[in-house]
Design a protein around this motif. Structure first.
Motif, PDB file in Angstrom:
ATOM      1  N   ILE A  97       0.846  -1.205   0.000  1.00 60.51           N
ATOM      2  CA  ILE A  97       0.000   0.000   0.000  1.00 60.51           C
ATOM      3  C   ILE A  97       0.876   1.247   0.000  1.00 60.51           C
ATOM      4  N   LEU A  98       1.896   1.267   0.830  1.00 59.89           N
ATOM      5  CA  LEU A  98       2.799   2.424   0.892  1.00 59.89           C
ATOM      6  C   LEU A  98       3.497   2.652  -0.445  1.00 59.89           C
ATOM      7  N   ASP A  99       3.889   1.571  -1.117  1.00 59.07           N
ATOM      8  CA  ASP A  99       4.525   1.705  -2.435  1.00 59.07           C
ATOM      9  C   ASP A  99       3.556   2.313  -3.451  1.00 59.07           C
ATOM     10  N   GLN A 100       2.283   1.908  -3.371  1.00 57.51           N
ATOM     11  CA  GLN A 100       1.278   2.484  -4.278  1.00 57.51           C
ATOM     12  C   GLN A 100       1.082   3.971  -4.001  1.00 57.51           C
ATOM     13  N   LEU A 101       1.018   4.327  -2.722  1.00 55.00           N
ATOM     14  CA  LEU A 101       0.820   5.732  -2.355  1.00 55.00           C
ATOM     15  C   LEU A 101       2.028   6.576  -2.761  1.00 55.00           C
ATOM     16  N   ALA A 102       3.220   6.001  -2.627  1.00 57.23           N
ATOM     17  CA  ALA A 102       4.434   6.720  -3.024  1.00 57.23           C
ATOM     18  C   ALA A 102       4.436   7.008  -4.522  1.00 57.23           C
ATOM     19  N   ALA A 103       3.782   6.140  -5.280  1.00 59.18           N
ATOM     20  CA  ALA A 103       3.718   6.313  -6.740  1.00 59.18           C
ATOM     21  C   ALA A 103       2.558   7.218  -7.166  1.00 59.18           C
ATOM     22  N   ASN A 104       1.700   7.594  -6.219  1.00 59.72           N
ATOM     23  CA  ASN A 104       0.532   8.411  -6.564  1.00 59.72           C
ATOM     24  C   ASN A 104       0.264   9.423  -5.452  1.00 59.72           C
ATOM     25  N   HIS A 105       0.933  10.544  -5.509  1.00 63.26           N
ATOM     26  CA  HIS A 105       0.819  11.568  -4.462  1.00 63.26           C
ATOM     27  C   HIS A 105      -0.597  12.133  -4.343  1.00 63.26           C
ATOM     28  N   LEU A 111      -6.726  10.741   0.422  1.00 62.97           N
ATOM     29  CA  LEU A 111      -6.998   9.842   1.548  1.00 62.97           C
ATOM     30  C   LEU A 111      -6.588  10.461   2.876  1.00 62.97           C
ATOM     31  N   SER A 112      -5.430  11.091   2.916  1.00 71.76           N
ATOM     32  CA  SER A 112      -4.953  11.660   4.180  1.00 71.76           C
ATOM     33  C   SER A 112      -5.782  12.859   4.613  1.00 71.76           C
ATOM     34  N   LYS A 113      -6.239  13.642   3.658  1.00 70.28           N
ATOM     35  CA  LYS A 113      -6.995  14.850   3.991  1.00 70.28           C
ATOM     36  C   LYS A 113      -8.378  14.513   4.548  1.00 70.28           C
ATOM     37  N   HIS A 114      -8.988  13.464   4.026  1.00 76.65           N
ATOM     38  CA  HIS A 114     -10.382  13.175   4.381  1.00 76.65           C
ATOM     39  C   HIS A 114     -10.569  11.889   5.182  1.00 76.65           C
ATOM     40  N   LEU A 115      -9.519  11.125   5.362  1.00 83.88           N
ATOM     41  CA  LEU A 115      -9.689   9.770   5.890  1.00 83.88           C
ATOM     42  C   LEU A 115      -9.681   9.726   7.406  1.00 83.88           C
ATOM     43  N   SER A 116     -10.792  10.129   8.001  1.00 89.15           N
ATOM     44  CA  SER A 116     -10.967   9.941   9.443  1.00 89.15           C
ATOM     45  C   SER A 116     -11.297   8.466   9.672  1.00 89.15           C
ATOM     46  N   SER A 165      -0.629   5.907   8.648  1.00 89.85           N
ATOM     47  CA  SER A 165      -1.098   7.137   8.002  1.00 89.85           C
ATOM     48  C   SER A 165      -0.315   8.354   8.487  1.00 89.85           C
ATOM     49  N   GLY A 166      -0.192   8.491   9.797  1.00 86.73           N
ATOM     50  CA  GLY A 166       0.502   9.645  10.372  1.00 86.73           C
ATOM     51  C   GLY A 166       1.984   9.678  10.047  1.00 86.73           C
ATOM     52  N   THR A 167       2.592   8.510   9.970  1.00 85.81           N
ATOM     53  CA  THR A 167       4.031   8.413   9.721  1.00 85.81           C
ATOM     54  C   THR A 167       4.371   8.617   8.247  1.00 85.81           C
ATOM     55  N   SER A 168       3.504   8.120   7.371  1.00 87.27           N
ATOM     56  CA  SER A 168       3.865   8.084   5.949  1.00 87.27           C
ATOM     57  C   SER A 168       3.570   9.378   5.187  1.00 87.27           C
ATOM     58  N   TYR A 169       2.630  10.196   5.663  1.00 90.69           N
ATOM     59  CA  TYR A 169       2.188  11.382   4.909  1.00 90.69           C
ATOM     60  C   TYR A 169       3.365  12.287   4.518  1.00 90.69           C
ATOM     61  N   ASN A 170       4.129  12.768   5.487  1.00 95.69           N
ATOM     62  CA  ASN A 170       5.241  13.688   5.207  1.00 95.69           C
ATOM     63  C   ASN A 170       6.414  13.000   4.518  1.00 95.69           C
ATOM     64  N   THR A 171       6.632  11.735   4.846  1.00103.41           N
ATOM     65  CA  THR A 171       7.753  11.030   4.207  1.00103.41           C
ATOM     66  C   THR A 171       7.481  10.840   2.718  1.00103.41           C
ATOM     67  N   ILE A 172       6.225  10.548   2.358  1.00107.49           N
ATOM     68  CA  ILE A 172       5.884  10.349   0.941  1.00107.49           C
ATOM     69  C   ILE A 172       5.865  11.678   0.187  1.00107.49           C
ATOM     70  N   LEU A 173       5.166  12.656   0.728  1.00107.90           N
ATOM     71  CA  LEU A 173       4.975  13.910  -0.006  1.00107.90           C
ATOM     72  C   LEU A 173       6.190  14.841   0.032  1.00107.90           C
TER      73      LEU A 173
END
Length: 200
Positions: A97-105, A111-116, A165-173
């Motif tokens: 999942i993280l690899d997919q998110l890294a490929a699609n900012h 997801l991060s903005k709205h995903l409560s 979610s909290g850890t990956s947001y800034n590292t990916i973007l």
């Protein structure tokens, strides 16, 4: 799936993809239902066959995208029959999942903005198709075969999702404070700690 059902599914998918593109490029507030139907190439009345309003399509879009990302990762897991341990399976899925998110900012932003948790809980029980089970059904089936029993597995899942979610947001973007690849090892060690905490 009949031709009529297939046509309905295509229209719904087209509306979701149009909404995704417009929400990312123009922002949610600046996107109208007219914009979505025009880009999808369908009549405005068609929109209301599937969605109540703009908020409804956004919620469905989040469920749709979250489920899509999970299903791709899970299908990849199925190709690795040697991974039979529940905790290893979950870590494998998270990694994919993280690899997919890294490929699609754009996906990360949506997801991060709205995903409560409330939204994600809906995603857990969202069935993307007649022959595709919801995420939580798959999670339960993996859990049933686990060597360990876990107390409150839903809370365990919540904690893992929030951590990832909290850890990956800034590292990916933004590659901050370190890159995604660098954070993976300490992240996965922390997830293993969560597993241990919830074992009965």
């Amino acid at each position: 799936m009949s031709k009529i059902d297939n046509n309905k599914q295509q229209k719904r998918d087209s509306l979701l993809e149009s909404a995704f593109s417009l929400f990312i490029n123009n922002g949610f507030n600046k996107t109208s239902i007219s914009d979505i139907v025009n880009q999808a190439g369908v009549a405005k009345g068609t929109f209301y066959l599937y969605f109540k309003d703009k908020y409804d399509i956004r919620n469905h879009l989040i469920s749709h995208k979250a489920s899509q990302v999970f299903q791709i990762a899970y299908n990849d897991l199925l190709k690795h029959e040697s991974i039979t341990d529940f905790e290893e399976q979950v870590l494998f899925i998270i990694d994919k999942i993280l690899d997919q998110l890294a490929a699609n900012h754009n996906l990360v932003k949506l997801l991060s903005k709205h995903l409560s948790w409330g939204f994600f809980k809906n995603s857990l029980f969202f069935a993307p198709g007649k022959d595709i089970p919801p995420i939580y059904t798959i999670y339960e089936s993996l859990l049933e075969k686990s060597t360990y029993t876990y107390r409150t597995p839903e809370v365990m899942m919540y904690m893992i999702l929030e951590l990832v979610s909290g850890t990956s947001y800034n590292t990916i973007l933004f590659n901050q404070p370190i890159s995604l690849e660098e954070i993976k090892n300490p992240l996965y060690e922390s997830i293993k700690g969560i597993f241990k905490q919830f074992r009965v």
